[in-house]
Design a protein around this motif. Sequence first.
Motif, PDB file in Angstrom:
ATOM      1  N   ASP A 109       5.811  -7.808  -9.882  1.00 30.13           N
ATOM      2  CA  ASP A 109       5.924  -8.397  -8.528  1.00 30.13           C
ATOM      3  C   ASP A 109       4.991  -7.469  -7.468  1.00 30.13           C
ATOM      4  OD1 ASP A 109       8.400 -10.064  -8.935  1.00 30.13           O
ATOM      5  OD2 ASP A 109       9.032  -8.010  -9.585  1.00 30.13           O
ATOM      6  N   LEU A 110       4.572  -6.320  -7.888  1.00 29.43           N
ATOM      7  CA  LEU A 110       3.752  -5.598  -6.948  1.00 29.43           C
ATOM      8  C   LEU A 110       2.923  -4.563  -7.897  1.00 29.43           C
ATOM      9  CD1 LEU A 110       3.067  -4.203  -4.105  1.00 29.43           C
ATOM     10  CD2 LEU A 110       4.929  -2.887  -4.483  1.00 29.43           C
ATOM     11  N   MET A 111       1.581  -4.467  -7.475  1.00 30.78           N
ATOM     12  CA  MET A 111       0.897  -3.307  -8.168  1.00 30.78           C
ATOM     13  C   MET A 111       0.082  -2.560  -6.731  1.00 30.78           C
ATOM     14  SD  MET A 111      -2.732  -3.988 -10.208  1.00 30.78           S
ATOM     15  CE  MET A 111      -3.978  -3.765  -9.123  1.00 30.78           C
ATOM     16  N   THR A 112       0.172  -1.346  -6.976  1.00 25.31           N
ATOM     17  CA  THR A 112      -0.521  -0.587  -5.951  1.00 25.31           C
ATOM     18  C   THR A 112      -1.745  -0.017  -6.857  1.00 25.31           C
ATOM     19  OG1 THR A 112       0.687   1.787  -6.713  1.00 25.31           O
ATOM     20  CG2 THR A 112       1.591  -0.013  -5.182  1.00 25.31           C
ATOM     21  N   ILE A 113      -2.981   0.322  -6.020  1.00 27.22           N
ATOM     22  CA  ILE A 113      -4.126   0.758  -6.438  1.00 27.22           C
ATOM     23  C   ILE A 113      -5.178   1.475  -5.555  1.00 27.22           C
ATOM     24  CG2 ILE A 113      -5.187  -1.520  -5.911  1.00 27.22           C
ATOM     25  CD1 ILE A 113      -6.806  -1.082  -8.823  1.00 27.22           C
ATOM     26  N   PRO A 114      -5.766   2.465  -5.844  1.00 29.17           N
ATOM     27  CA  PRO A 114      -6.819   3.276  -5.004  1.00 29.17           C
ATOM     28  C   PRO A 114      -7.839   2.407  -4.546  1.00 29.17           C
ATOM     29  CG  PRO A 114      -6.620   4.406  -7.172  1.00 29.17           C
ATOM     30  CD  PRO A 114      -5.659   3.187  -7.137  1.00 29.17           C
ATOM     31  N   VAL A 115      -8.487   2.447  -3.600  1.00 27.96           N
ATOM     32  CA  VAL A 115      -9.738   1.370  -3.242  1.00 27.96           C
ATOM     33  C   VAL A 115     -10.693   2.319  -2.776  1.00 27.96           C
ATOM     34  CG1 VAL A 115     -10.438  -0.268  -1.818  1.00 27.96           C
ATOM     35  CG2 VAL A 115      -7.981  -0.458  -2.635  1.00 27.96           C
TER      36      VAL A 115
ATOM     37  N   GLY B 250      -3.473  -2.089  -1.859  1.00 28.82           N
ATOM     38  CA  GLY B 250      -4.549  -1.150  -1.987  1.00 28.82           C
ATOM     39  C   GLY B 250      -4.490  -0.049  -1.043  1.00 28.82           C
ATOM     40  N   TYR B 251      -4.928   1.250  -1.411  1.00 25.73           N
ATOM     41  CA  TYR B 251      -4.587   2.447  -0.771  1.00 25.73           C
ATOM     42  C   TYR B 251      -6.008   2.995  -0.586  1.00 25.73           C
ATOM     43  CZ  TYR B 251      -0.022   1.323  -0.551  1.00 25.73           C
ATOM     44  OH  TYR B 251       1.285   0.429  -0.200  1.00 25.73           O
ATOM     45  N   GLN B 252      -6.490   3.479   0.751  1.00 27.25           N
ATOM     46  CA  GLN B 252      -7.636   4.308   0.878  1.00 27.25           C
ATOM     47  C   GLN B 252      -7.183   5.511   1.525  1.00 27.25           C
ATOM     48  OE1 GLN B 252     -10.570   1.437   3.332  1.00 27.25           O
ATOM     49  NE2 GLN B 252     -11.541   1.599   1.205  1.00 27.25           N
TER      50      GLN B 252
END
Length: 350
Positions: A176-182, A212-214
């Motif tokens: 359902d959801l993917m989180t990833i550094p950008v 996406g997380y910065q």
Amino acid sequence: MAGLIERFIDRMPFTMDDPIVSIEEGSTPLVPAPRLSDRVDADVFLKIEGSNPTGSFKDRGMTCAVTAAAREGAETVVCASTGNTAASAAAYAARAGMTCAVLVPEGKIAAGKLAQALIYGARVISLNGNFDVALQLVRDLADQHPISLVNSVNDFRLEGQKTGAFEIVDAIGPIDLMTIPVGNAGNITAYWKGYKEYNDSGVVDSVPELNGYQAAGAAPLVEGKPVANPETVASAIRIGNPARWEEAMAAITESRGAIRAVTDAEILDAYKWLPANEGVFCEPASAASVAGLLKFGVSDAARETADGRPKVVCILTGNGLKDPDTAFDNVGSVIPCEPEMDQLVKAVLG
Ligand code: F0G
């Protein structure tokens, strides 16, 4: 276990007759995270990309970029890097018998990554400038000389990195959801390509939301404009002008996701919490994906489309051992002890 070109050959721009350069990358663990799951009320899994041969996800892209370079007869590869791309390019070039040069921002690369690039035999060039300046320089260099550029502006890199999405879906079905550094925004672009490819060819009938997380001091995509002097403890994503800007924003929009910022303090909290509570040690940039999940949670939309508790995957892009200095800066000290039992008892029991 075969390398990922071989495993996914039908979805690769290669044939088995190509000179495949592999160190058996990919097939990384997808580990359930029960404590994190409790904190966010979802079934959370950690994709441990630090288990790749050089300790980061870059190996997925590098097997493809260096195989393509070998097929073209290239003798030299070059990249700009905050560290992991440099380590990976150096290893795959060594494997292929090619020369490798890497351009890294002076003083801003984690010790483990620098050691790797050097021991694999690359020419390591320390630039008095940041990653964005280094990338522009190597792009110009590769235009003027017969040198193969293996940064993620090279489309072959994305072909390899999209396989992370395949492995997740193959292991636990649609999520359902993917989180990833950008940082330079290649990886989020590649994952989206992978999910869409599986969806378009009927392997699954849904794609996940991408978050996406910065790092707050290096968040050009969040601010909507390049950042001239990016700063963050997460040196891997200290990038002010991502090369895959448009593609990353398209991935976010199409997946109905979000690109958001987490502060260095939030990154470091997640960086320390994860090893102490889940037994998984990732580098600071990777912890941004967990910091983001903890800060912003699972969206209502992802909960609504979920069949039961939402299935969430955090991409942990690099191994914690890459950056021992940040670890030492954020933990207590070791306990000195003379070889005497009463001292030892005190030391052990506190
Ligand atoms: N996590 C880690 C550990 C990284 O090394 C990088 C990028 C990222 C996340 C961000 O991925 O750039 O595709 O958005 N590292 C590059 C390098 C820039 O040179 O090693 P991205």
